[in-house]
Every structure is written in C-alpha cells, then in structure tokens.
Design a protein around this motif. Structure first.
Motif, mmCIF file in Angstrom:
data_model
loop_
_atom_site.group_PDB
_atom_site.id
_atom_site.type_symbol
_atom_site.label_atom_id
_atom_site.label_comp_id
_atom_site.label_asym_id
_atom_site.label_seq_id
_atom_site.Cartn_x
_atom_site.Cartn_y
_atom_site.Cartn_z
ATOM 1 N N LYS A 20 1.705 1.970 -4.697
ATOM 2 C CA LYS A 20 3.087 1.930 -4.210
ATOM 3 C C LYS A 20 3.444 3.189 -3.430
ATOM 4 N N THR A 21 2.591 4.185 -3.442
ATOM 5 C CA THR A 21 2.920 5.445 -2.778
ATOM 6 C C THR A 21 2.593 5.436 -1.290
ATOM 7 N N GLU A 22 1.722 4.577 -0.857
ATOM 8 C CA GLU A 22 1.303 4.567 0.544
ATOM 9 C C GLU A 22 2.330 3.906 1.454
ATOM 10 N N ALA A 23 2.976 2.837 1.012
ATOM 11 C CA ALA A 23 4.064 2.162 1.724
ATOM 12 C C ALA A 23 3.690 1.687 3.119
ATOM 13 N N ASP A 24 2.512 1.116 3.253
ATOM 14 C CA ASP A 24 2.085 0.611 4.564
ATOM 15 C C ASP A 24 3.020 -0.476 5.086
ATOM 16 N N GLN A 25 3.481 -1.367 4.186
ATOM 17 C CA GLN A 25 4.379 -2.436 4.616
ATOM 18 C C GLN A 25 5.706 -1.866 5.122
ATOM 19 N N GLY A 26 6.172 -0.814 4.482
ATOM 20 C CA GLY A 26 7.414 -0.177 4.919
ATOM 21 C C GLY A 26 7.300 0.408 6.311
ATOM 22 N N VAL A 27 6.191 1.038 6.578
ATOM 23 C CA VAL A 27 5.949 1.606 7.914
ATOM 24 C C VAL A 27 5.853 0.483 8.941
ATOM 25 N N GLU A 28 5.142 -0.589 8.584
ATOM 26 C CA GLU A 28 5.017 -1.731 9.498
ATOM 27 C C GLU A 28 6.382 -2.350 9.773
#
Length: 150
Positions: A20-28
């Motif tokens: 949950k710390t990487e947040a790739d979907q949030g960046v996308e």
C-alpha cells in the motif's frame, strides 16, 4: 495541480505488507485526471494487480550440503542479493555456515529488470523455499523418504 484539488480514496485492505506504500494506482489516476481534466477512478483486475505488482528482490542462493548416516552434517549457504534473514536453517546440523553479499535492505543500488519491494513476513520465504527444496533433493539422492531429526 494544487493539493486541495486532489482527493485520493484508498480502501482499507488488511495485510498489504508494504504494497500500500507504493501507490502506483494513485499516481496513474492523478496523471489520467490531469490529462482528461476530470475525476478518474483506477481499478485493476486481479490479473493486472499481479502483472503490475512488485516482487521481492531477485536473489541467488548457493547451497552446498553433506549427508552422513541419514543426517545432514554440512550446510554452507551463500546468499547474494537477499541478505541473510532466515538463511540459517533451524535444523540440528553440526557444521553450518551462512554468508551473504548485497543485502537487499541496506540501500545498495540494485539494477534489476523486475521492480522490487519489501514484502513483510515472519520468515524469509526465498531462503526457506530454496533450503527446503535443497533438502528434498538431498533426501531423494540419498534414497530417504524421511530425515532422522535426532
């Protein structure tokens, strides 16, 4: 984009173990929202989740072992790239040696083709899978179906 115009709703998922710390979907989602000028929701399918996931750092383990009288009497484990966490087998082996190089958690730069991340767990599964596979091979070569734990 001003921070007050950004709203990220992250659903609680138990047991994210660092994912949950990487947040790739949030960046996308943020990039897509900026391009379209509209709110965006990004939802990955199960297949996409696994395809875009990050994995433990690549590692190499070189194990040399010796058997006498149905027991493992020698165990040398050289670990490259994963550190020595849980690399020392808990079995009663009289001659054990574990060495490691390029500990994946010490901030050493790692150029790998697969994006890695920490996966929290009670054991170092890389170490255990490799060690137990090696023990299975030893047992098979020795013609044993069960190790003498004494």
């Amino acid at each position: 984009m001003p921070a007050e115009k950004v709203r990220i709703i992250s659903r609680y998922v138990g047991g994210g173990f660092g994912g949950k710390t990487e947040a790739d979907q949030g960046v996308e989602a943020a990039r897509l929202a900026k391009i379209t000028g509209k709110p965006v929701q990004v939802v990955y399918s199960r297949q996409e989740e696994f395809f875009y996931d990050r994995f433990r750092p690549a590692a190499v383990m070189k194990i040399r072992a010796g058997v006498a009288g149905g027991k493992i009497v020698l165990w040398e484990n050289q670990v490259f790239g994963a550190g020595d966490r849980e690399a020392n087998p808990f079995y009663d082996i009289p001659h054990k040696r574990v060495t490691s190089a390029a500990d994946g958690w010490a901030g050493i730069r790692r150029d790998e083709p697969i994006r890695g991340r920490c996966v929290a767990c009670a054991i170092g599964e890389q170490q255990h899978v490799r060690a137990e596979s090696h023990i299975d091979t030893l047992a098979m070569k020795a013609g044993l179906t069960r190790w003498n734990s004494g």
